[in-house]
Design an enzyme around this catalytic site. Structure first.
Site, mmCIF file in Angstrom:
data_model
loop_
_atom_site.group_PDB
_atom_site.id
_atom_site.type_symbol
_atom_site.label_atom_id
_atom_site.label_comp_id
_atom_site.label_asym_id
_atom_site.label_seq_id
_atom_site.Cartn_x
_atom_site.Cartn_y
_atom_site.Cartn_z
ATOM 1 N N LYS A 38 0.839 -1.208 0.000
ATOM 2 C CA LYS A 38 0.000 0.000 0.000
ATOM 3 C C LYS A 38 0.867 1.250 0.000
ATOM 4 C CE LYS A 38 -0.966 1.872 3.891
ATOM 5 N NZ LYS A 38 -1.466 2.180 5.245
ATOM 6 N N SER A 39 1.862 1.251 0.880
ATOM 7 C CA SER A 39 2.680 2.458 1.062
ATOM 8 C C SER A 39 3.472 2.771 -0.198
ATOM 9 C CB SER A 39 3.632 2.264 2.242
ATOM 10 O OG SER A 39 2.885 2.164 3.432
ATOM 11 N N GLY A 117 -5.055 7.121 5.484
ATOM 12 C CA GLY A 117 -4.135 8.118 6.045
ATOM 13 C C GLY A 117 -3.119 8.564 5.021
ATOM 14 N N ARG A 145 -8.889 11.692 12.800
ATOM 15 C CA ARG A 145 -7.458 11.375 12.721
ATOM 16 C C ARG A 145 -6.685 12.673 12.449
ATOM 17 N NH1 ARG A 145 -6.237 6.321 8.965
ATOM 18 N NH2 ARG A 145 -4.229 6.578 10.016
ATOM 19 N N GLN A 194 3.681 10.375 8.246
ATOM 20 C CA GLN A 194 3.079 10.639 6.929
ATOM 21 C C GLN A 194 3.080 12.127 6.582
ATOM 22 O OE1 GLN A 194 -0.794 8.802 7.004
ATOM 23 N NE2 GLN A 194 0.040 6.739 7.218
ATOM 24 N N SER A 229 7.857 6.102 13.258
ATOM 25 C CA SER A 229 7.749 5.311 12.017
ATOM 26 C C SER A 229 8.820 5.661 10.994
ATOM 27 C CB SER A 229 6.351 5.491 11.398
ATOM 28 O OG SER A 229 5.353 5.004 12.247
ATOM 29 N N ASP A 356 2.624 -1.023 12.411
ATOM 30 C CA ASP A 356 1.485 -1.706 11.779
ATOM 31 C C ASP A 356 1.472 -3.203 12.100
ATOM 32 O OD1 ASP A 356 0.646 0.659 10.729
ATOM 33 O OD2 ASP A 356 0.965 0.142 8.621
ATOM 34 N N ARG A 387 -5.424 1.576 18.395
ATOM 35 C CA ARG A 387 -4.823 0.243 18.292
ATOM 36 C C ARG A 387 -4.077 -0.172 19.566
ATOM 37 N NH1 ARG A 387 -2.527 0.103 12.073
ATOM 38 N NH2 ARG A 387 -4.559 -0.137 11.063
ATOM 39 N N HIS A 431 -8.946 -2.939 9.301
ATOM 40 C CA HIS A 431 -8.477 -4.119 8.566
ATOM 41 C C HIS A 431 -7.456 -4.938 9.358
ATOM 42 C CE1 HIS A 431 -4.928 -1.564 6.916
ATOM 43 N NE2 HIS A 431 -5.535 -0.885 7.855
ATOM 44 N N ARG A 432 -6.542 -4.248 10.058
ATOM 45 C CA ARG A 432 -5.496 -5.002 10.788
ATOM 46 C C ARG A 432 -6.062 -5.686 12.024
ATOM 47 N NH1 ARG A 432 -1.667 -4.165 7.544
ATOM 48 N NH2 ARG A 432 -1.317 -2.093 6.696
#
Ligand SMILES: O=C(O)C1=C[C@@H](OP(=O)(O)O)[C@@H](O)[C@H](O)C1
Ligand SMILES: C=C(OP(=O)(O)O)C(=O)O
Length: 489
Positions: A38-39, A117, A145, A194, A229, A356, A387, A431-432
């Site tokens: 995805k990234s 995101g 967010r 990000q 990250s 993630d 999360r 999703h995760r």
């Protein structure tokens, strides 16, 4: 064989009338190639869209997060074509004329980015540099967010205005821009990397109607304070260089409070664009791979993920190092990584760089000898769901003892088999949450995952692929009654 629910777009409704249950069995043995990252897909789409010439992205991810990026780029006039098989994307910036009468009439668009995101942060930065009038909206969670640090970083160098409309500096984002003015940018990186990645990729973009990018002369982007990250920022540098931008990492001679800086300039391009179109090959998604490596760890099996290696651009391949610390054997090949499950021990691990995969690790930790402590992931509270808090809540339902900390959580498995409980687990449109929690079913009976279609954010075929790897069907249904709790094989 049952099919995973199809469809690219996850609704954000509360209707959770279906579940999936992974059925316990023996060791998981096999190999798999997850879909594209995805990234990497969303970075390559941005660089390609604002490049001179055509690009061809192979191995791309097709899912909700990349679909909203593609649709947004198409809506602002970029040429983005997906081939029949869906994995190759051709991208071009139609250049001449880019927008009819571009010089006098900037683009206007309302863009829906669901809960992606990367899309909202990368596009906010890119479109502010490009110029035009835009409003970026998403599902209700996206409007919770934060994006305020990015908006604040852009404001001082913007020829125009930018505003985050929801409380706490969250989307929708409204941009009214005539492009960036030359200057240095400062951005905070403690909530999300990000923002920085978005600014970096935006820097070489040539504003509508301009002859060359603002960064032609060079732009410096400085990170103030903590940067979370970090591997994703290295990934940004890598992709930008592939598309012809010149990026220098500055880690010395910084002022107090500055963590790192990036100097970006455009390579000489005859067209005046900051990026050069190219053929770009996208790696399989390493975060998605974590579920298959975890399946080997939990079941005492052996799973090979193809297309990833130690040299991958994605930091999340580092998840296998944590599994190795827990006792697994890890075999690194030139184009694959294999995990062999062994008796597992709990670990104390900082997962800031690979956040993630925290949910994946938490489920593996359920089956380890001794407690596991996950640190360094306070930023995980700002993702698709909280999360840390929501993960703790669902893991407790299985009988584990969970302590929630500001920066992570501790997981203590039940001491005896009788301590396990079957449960219907909520996924919070994350999703995760769905992909990771489902793996508890490899060992435990009656673990039902609600709203499994939420995997379409990054991996629409996840449950079908897992079914193929396991060689046995999952149970699908919509009944609300709970089955009796007991430990499986
Ligand atoms: O830049 C990226 O592609 C990403 C960065 C990470 O976000 P944060 O920087 O917010 O941790 C990660 O969680 C997300 O899935 C993808
Ligand atoms: C956090 C994630 O996504 P994003 O921030 O791109 O929505 C993710 O995919 O786990």
């Amino acid at each position: 064989m049952n099919q995973a629910p199809a469809g690219n777009r996850v609704s954000n409704s509360d209707a959770q009338d279906s579940y999936v249950q992974v059925v316990p069995g023996g060791p998981v043995l096999g190999s798999i190639t997850p879909p594209g990252s995805k990234s990497l897909t969303n970075r390559a789409l941005i660089c390609a869209a604002f490049a001179a010439g055509r690009s061809r992205l192979t191995g791309a991810l097709r899912s909700e997060d990349t679909e909203v990026m593609i649709e947004a780029l198409q809506k602002i006039g970029m040429e983005v074509r997906v081939d029949d098989a869906g994995k190759t994307i051709e991208v071009a910036n139609p250049q001449e004329p880019f927008f009819p009468a571009a010089k006098s009439k900037p683009a206007t668009a309302s863009l829906f980015i669901a809960n992606s995101g990367t899309t909202v942060r990368f596009l906010t930065a890119a479109l502010s540099a490009f110029g035009g009038n835009y409003r970026l909206t998403g599902v209700p969670r996206m409007h919770q967010r934060p994006i305020g640090d990015l908006v604040q970083a852009i404001q001082p160098i913007l020829d125009g205005s930018i505003r985050a409309e929801s409380p706490g500096g969250c989307p929708p984002v409204h941009i009214d821009s005539g492009g960036w003015k030359p200057g240095q940018l400062h951005v905070a990186g403690s909530v999300s990397s990000q923002y920085l990645s978005g600014l970096m990729m935006a820097a070489p973009i040539r504003p509508i109607g301009a002859a060359k990018p603002t960064v032609d002369a060079g732009t410096r982007i400085v990170v103030d304070g903590e940067l979370v990250s970090r591997p994703y920022v290295d990934m940004t540098v890598d992709v930008m260089r592939s598309f012809g931008a010149n990026v220098t990492v500055v880690s010395e001679g910084l002022s107090e409070g500055e963590t790192i800086a990036f100097e970006i300039s455009a390579l000489p391009q005859p067209s005046g664009f900051g990026y050069r179109g190219c053929d770009y090959c996208i790696e399989p998604d390493a975060s998605a791979a974590s579920y298959f490596w975890a399946a080997a760890a939990i079941s005492g099996g052996r799973v090979t993920v193809n297309g990833l290696s130690r040299r991958a651009i994605q930091g999340d391949v580092g998840f296998v190092d944590v599994l190795e610390k827990m006792g697994c054997e890890v075999l690194h090949e030139a184009d694959s990584i294999t995990v062999v499950g062994k008796p597992l021990r709990g670990v104390d691990v900082d997962m800031n760089a690979i956040s993630d995969t925290v949910q994946t690790l938490a489920v593996v930790a359920l089956f380890a000898d001794g407690p596991t402590r996950v640190r360094g992931v306070a930023h995980n509270r700002f993702k698709e769901t909280d999360r840390i808090g929501d993960l703790a809540c669902e893991l407790r339902k299985l009988g584990a003892q969970i302590s929630e900390h500001d920066d992570g959580l501790s997981i203590t498995p039940p001491q005896q088999d009788s301590g396990w409980q079957g449960a219907d687990l909520k996924t919070y449109h994350d999703h995760r949450m769905a992909m990771s929690l489902s793996l508890a079913g490899l060992k435990l009976d009656a673990v039902r995952i609600e709203d499994p279609s939420c995997t379409s954010k990054t991996y629409p075929e996840f449950f079908a692929d897992l079914e193929r790897l396991l060689g046995r069907p999952h149970r699908w249904g919509s009944a609300k009654a709970k089955a009796s709790p007991k430990q499986g094989s």
